[in-house]
Enzyme design. Sequence first.
Site, mmCIF file in Angstrom:
data_model
loop_
_atom_site.group_PDB
_atom_site.id
_atom_site.type_symbol
_atom_site.label_atom_id
_atom_site.label_comp_id
_atom_site.label_asym_id
_atom_site.label_seq_id
_atom_site.Cartn_x
_atom_site.Cartn_y
_atom_site.Cartn_z
ATOM 1 N N HIS A 1 -3.647 6.806 3.014
ATOM 2 C CA HIS A 1 -3.980 5.548 2.346
ATOM 3 C C HIS A 1 -5.367 5.101 2.820
ATOM 4 C CE1 HIS A 1 -4.010 1.532 0.948
ATOM 5 N NE2 HIS A 1 -3.873 0.998 2.146
ATOM 6 N N CYS B 1 0.813 -1.229 0.000
ATOM 7 C CA CYS B 1 0.000 0.000 0.000
ATOM 8 C C CYS B 1 0.843 1.274 0.000
ATOM 9 C CB CYS B 1 -0.950 0.001 1.184
ATOM 10 S SG CYS B 1 -1.961 -1.483 1.236
ATOM 11 N N ASN C 1 -9.998 -0.598 -0.395
ATOM 12 C CA ASN C 1 -8.537 -0.527 -0.312
ATOM 13 C C ASN C 1 -7.936 -1.100 -1.591
ATOM 14 O OD1 ASN C 1 -5.823 -0.822 0.216
ATOM 15 N ND2 ASN C 1 -6.094 -1.765 2.226
HETATM 16 C C1 LIG Z 1 -10.034 -6.134 9.240
HETATM 17 C C2 LIG Z 1 -10.787 -5.191 10.144
HETATM 18 C C3 LIG Z 1 -11.830 -4.415 9.359
HETATM 19 C C4 LIG Z 1 -11.483 -5.984 11.222
HETATM 20 O O1 LIG Z 1 -12.154 -5.101 12.102
HETATM 21 P P1 LIG Z 1 -11.981 -5.276 13.667
HETATM 22 O O2 LIG Z 1 -12.836 -4.267 14.283
HETATM 23 O O3 LIG Z 1 -10.515 -5.238 13.964
HETATM 24 O O4 LIG Z 1 -12.584 -6.705 13.889
HETATM 25 P P2 LIG Z 1 -11.903 -7.985 14.563
HETATM 26 O O5 LIG Z 1 -10.900 -8.569 13.625
HETATM 27 O O6 LIG Z 1 -11.462 -7.641 15.955
HETATM 28 O O7 LIG Z 1 -13.152 -8.921 14.632
HETATM 29 C C5 LIG Z 1 -14.269 -8.637 15.464
HETATM 30 C C6 LIG Z 1 -15.328 -9.671 15.189
HETATM 31 O O8 LIG Z 1 -15.921 -9.431 13.900
HETATM 32 C C7 LIG Z 1 -15.873 -10.614 13.120
HETATM 33 N N1 LIG Z 1 -15.719 -10.241 11.710
HETATM 34 C C8 LIG Z 1 -14.587 -10.104 11.002
HETATM 35 N N2 LIG Z 1 -14.885 -9.778 9.731
HETATM 36 C C9 LIG Z 1 -16.216 -9.696 9.660
HETATM 37 C C10 LIG Z 1 -17.123 -9.413 8.617
HETATM 38 N N3 LIG Z 1 -16.705 -9.110 7.373
HETATM 39 N N4 LIG Z 1 -18.453 -9.413 8.885
HETATM 40 C C11 LIG Z 1 -18.900 -9.689 10.106
HETATM 41 N N5 LIG Z 1 -18.093 -9.996 11.138
HETATM 42 C C12 LIG Z 1 -16.771 -9.995 10.910
HETATM 43 C C13 LIG Z 1 -14.686 -11.383 13.657
HETATM 44 O O9 LIG Z 1 -14.792 -12.745 13.357
HETATM 45 C C14 LIG Z 1 -14.790 -11.101 15.114
HETATM 46 O O10 LIG Z 1 -15.768 -11.949 15.694
HETATM 47 P P3 LIG Z 1 -15.572 -12.594 17.146
HETATM 48 O O11 LIG Z 1 -15.513 -11.421 18.063
HETATM 49 O O12 LIG Z 1 -16.771 -13.431 17.291
HETATM 50 O O13 LIG Z 1 -14.281 -13.344 17.058
HETATM 51 C C15 LIG Z 1 -9.811 -4.189 10.820
HETATM 52 O O14 LIG Z 1 -9.008 -4.869 11.775
HETATM 53 C C16 LIG Z 1 -8.894 -3.507 9.852
HETATM 54 O O15 LIG Z 1 -9.322 -2.771 8.990
HETATM 55 N N6 LIG Z 1 -7.579 -3.674 10.036
HETATM 56 C C17 LIG Z 1 -6.589 -3.080 9.174
HETATM 57 C C18 LIG Z 1 -6.436 -3.954 8.002
HETATM 58 C C19 LIG Z 1 -5.732 -3.262 6.889
HETATM 59 O O16 LIG Z 1 -5.864 -2.104 6.702
HETATM 60 N N7 LIG Z 1 -4.984 -4.035 6.138
HETATM 61 C C20 LIG Z 1 -4.309 -3.540 5.017
HETATM 62 C C21 LIG Z 1 -3.139 -2.753 5.437
HETATM 63 S S1 LIG Z 1 -2.848 -1.596 4.218
#
Ligand SMILES: CC(C)(COP(=O)(O)OP(=O)(O)OC[C@H]1O[C@@H](n2cnc3c(N)ncnc32)[C@H](O)[C@@H]1OP(=O)(O)O)[C@@H](O)C(=O)NCCC(=O)NCCS
Length: 326
Positions: free
Chosen positions: A253, A113, A283
């Site tokens: 980003h 990214c 993204n």
């Molecule tokens: C991926 C992302 C959206 C997840 O959001 P989050 O708030 O961190 O969520 P978590 O991973 O803690 O998951 C919370 C819960 O939601 C669930 N969940 C994950 N994806 C889900 C989806 N698409 N729909 C519904 N539930 C979802 C998980 O399983 C988890 O459930 P649990 O509590 O029963 O285990 C977030 O962490 C993120 O954007 N991270 C940065 C990633 C990124 O930018 N990557 C590229 C770098 S450039």
Amino acid sequence: MAIAGILGTGSALPEKVLTNADLEKMVKTSDQWITERTGIKARHIAAPEEKTSTLSVKAARRALEMAGISPLDLGLIICATVTPDMPLPSTAAFIQTELGAKDCCAFDLVAACSGFLFGITTAEQFIKTGKSKYALVIGAEILSRFVDYQDRGTCILFGDGAAAGVLGIATPPAGILAAEVHTNGRHADHLFIPAGGTVKPASEDTVQAREHYIKMRGNELFKIAVRNMEEVSRRVLATAKVCTEDLNLFIPHQANQRITDAVCERLKVDPGRVYSNISHVGNTSSASIPICLDECVRSGRIQKGDLILMTAFGAGITWGATLMRW
Ligand SMILES: CC(C)(COP(=O)(O)OP(=O)(O)OC[C@H]1O[C@@H](n2cnc3c(N)ncnc32)[C@H](O)[C@@H]1OP(=O)(O)O)[C@@H](O)C(=O)NCCC(=O)NCCS
């Protein structure tokens, strides 16, 4: 010494749109969850016949036209991508041929990214030293070919797209004023594709195990992203002896709207000066910042003389920031 600047921009998004409602039919998720946790409502998906170079060439032609230069004038082509046309040769080689550029230096750059910012920092050195008069830097991805549409933690985030910038000597006071790019390989396992390289060459087993798809530790990345983008932005502003109040536009980003909001809150950037297109683009990794930049230039959101800060974060992990005057 002369300083480099971006003389033209262009972007290309595939026609097909994948909405949250579409994803609801593919994995256990909801429009409400995706919107609240990421800010994303839709993303663009490349057609089967489209390649990373196809989108790149479209974006590049638009950028060259805006800059008013011919492909024959290019001394350097950098394609920042983690989703190349094929492992060998570089996607930049295909782009060079398709554009009808000369036998200039053309290569791919892998910084995920942060790829576009790594690319313009690299190109800037060629321009400043006089090695090249004009450079083309492209950020292009077809992430949909590497996303596991059975993994709800990643498939909701990513989209396809490309954008380009043409760099040359800037007319003062315009130009790139300060920039930093960094990599920390100790967090490489936070975002990676396990198979298809020398560690795990493609085999029936790796395909069966879905190891050619992106694996991500979203939660860990989230925290590091906010911290690193805040810190590098502060340092770049300090290097140029300006503060956040001086900024006309901040382009982070587009990884997650909550990441953008957290970075802006920490940096105290006026929300009216922050650009976001994540709701309809998602993204797009290395294409994310240049797509935003091109949208702002073409819509008139960026005006001559504006002070613009861009910051990125991605797999590697990589991160960086670039401050420029338009
Ligand atoms: C991926 C992302 C959206 C997840 O959001 P989050 O708030 O961190 O969520 P978590 O991973 O803690 O998951 C919370 C819960 O939601 C669930 N969940 C994950 N994806 C889900 C989806 N698409 N729909 C519904 N539930 C979802 C998980 O399983 C988890 O459930 P649990 O509590 O029963 O285990 C977030 O962490 C993120 O954007 N991270 C940065 C990633 C990124 O930018 N990557 C590229 C770098 S450039």
